[in-house]
Design a protein around this motif. Structure first.
Motif, mmCIF file in Angstrom:
data_model
loop_
_atom_site.group_PDB
_atom_site.id
_atom_site.type_symbol
_atom_site.label_atom_id
_atom_site.label_comp_id
_atom_site.label_asym_id
_atom_site.label_seq_id
_atom_site.Cartn_x
_atom_site.Cartn_y
_atom_site.Cartn_z
ATOM 1 N N ALA A 63 -4.354 1.020 -8.270
ATOM 2 C CA ALA A 63 -4.563 2.286 -7.568
ATOM 3 C C ALA A 63 -5.416 3.201 -8.430
ATOM 4 O O ALA A 63 -5.278 3.226 -9.650
ATOM 5 C CB ALA A 63 -3.235 2.960 -7.260
ATOM 6 N N ARG A 65 1.390 4.247 -2.893
ATOM 7 C CA ARG A 65 1.177 5.673 -2.592
ATOM 8 C C ARG A 65 2.426 6.490 -2.938
ATOM 9 O O ARG A 65 2.343 7.584 -3.500
ATOM 10 C CB ARG A 65 0.808 5.866 -1.126
ATOM 11 N N GLU A 110 -5.744 12.788 -4.966
ATOM 12 C CA GLU A 110 -6.018 11.769 -3.944
ATOM 13 C C GLU A 110 -5.690 10.392 -4.518
ATOM 14 O O GLU A 110 -5.925 10.140 -5.711
ATOM 15 C CB GLU A 110 -7.487 11.791 -3.533
ATOM 16 N N VAL A 111 -5.191 9.502 -3.665
ATOM 17 C CA VAL A 111 -4.808 8.161 -4.092
ATOM 18 C C VAL A 111 -5.569 7.128 -3.268
ATOM 19 O O VAL A 111 -5.625 7.227 -2.041
ATOM 20 C CB VAL A 111 -3.295 7.923 -3.902
ATOM 21 N N TYR A 112 -6.142 6.155 -3.956
ATOM 22 C CA TYR A 112 -6.872 5.051 -3.330
ATOM 23 C C TYR A 112 -6.260 3.764 -3.858
ATOM 24 O O TYR A 112 -6.289 3.515 -5.066
ATOM 25 C CB TYR A 112 -8.368 5.125 -3.669
ATOM 26 N N VAL A 113 -5.686 2.953 -2.969
ATOM 27 C CA VAL A 113 -4.954 1.768 -3.421
ATOM 28 C C VAL A 113 -5.621 0.473 -2.977
ATOM 29 O O VAL A 113 -6.346 0.432 -1.979
ATOM 30 C CB VAL A 113 -3.489 1.794 -2.928
ATOM 31 N N ASP A 118 0.829 -1.194 0.000
ATOM 32 C CA ASP A 118 0.000 0.000 0.000
ATOM 33 C C ASP A 118 0.869 1.253 0.000
ATOM 34 O O ASP A 118 0.673 2.168 -0.814
ATOM 35 C CB ASP A 118 -0.910 -0.039 1.241
ATOM 36 N N ASN A 119 1.836 1.321 0.902
ATOM 37 C CA ASN A 119 2.715 2.484 1.001
ATOM 38 C C ASN A 119 3.569 2.671 -0.243
ATOM 39 O O ASN A 119 3.825 3.812 -0.656
ATOM 40 C CB ASN A 119 3.601 2.401 2.244
ATOM 41 N N THR A 155 -6.450 7.240 -8.782
ATOM 42 C CA THR A 155 -6.153 8.600 -8.354
ATOM 43 C C THR A 155 -7.223 9.529 -8.909
ATOM 44 O O THR A 155 -7.723 9.328 -10.012
ATOM 45 C CB THR A 155 -4.763 9.078 -8.838
#
Length: 140
Positions: free
Chosen positions: A89, A14, A79-82, A10-11, A91
């Motif tokens: 992901a 991002r 904004e980022v959604y993973v 996840d990180n 965005t």
């Protein structure tokens, strides 16, 4: 070429998105391309067909930055959604710029400032973006 089968966390996804945003905002085509898989599929509403491979994407990016030399995505609109399990992901973003150059698709420069809201989906394979799809209203 050796396949690594790297699975991003996840990180990491991002961080990847933040690096891509920086590269977009500095118009650093080479930095964008380092994040792409060699056989990336790049899809945008204004393209007649998806771009396949890094060199095809290079041409798309060069065209975008020529048409919009002040191309910018404000960080506050990014904004980022993973989904690490799916290696994907989404965005959401706002693009601003002035169309002071023509597009390769035959659209002449308008000289008008634009502000377009959109989203993109990145799918990852081997730690790199293998598919990048943009969703926005190209007529906006």
């Amino acid at each position: 070429m050796t396949t690594t089968h790297k699975h991003l966390t996840d990180n990491e996804m991002r961080g990847f998105a933040a690096e891509m945003l920086e590269a977009w905002n500095t118009h650093d085509i080479d930095a964008i391309l380092t994040h792409l898989h060699p056989d990336v599929v790049w899809t945008e509403p204004t393209l007649e067909a998806p771009a396949h491979g890094k060199e095809a994407v290079r041409a798309v990016l060069k065209n975008s930055f020529t048409a919009f030399p002040d191309f910018h995505v404000p960080t506050e609109d990014f904004e980022v959604y993973v989904d690490a399990k799916m290696q994907s992901a989404i965005t959401t973003w706002t693009f601003t710029g002035t169309m002071s150059g023509p597009l390769d698709t035959g659209v002449p420069a308008t000289g008008k400032a634009v502000r377009i809201r959109g989203a993109s989906q990145a799918r990852y394979r081997d730690g790199l973006v293998s598919e990048h799809t943009y969703y926005y209203d190209g007529l906006e």
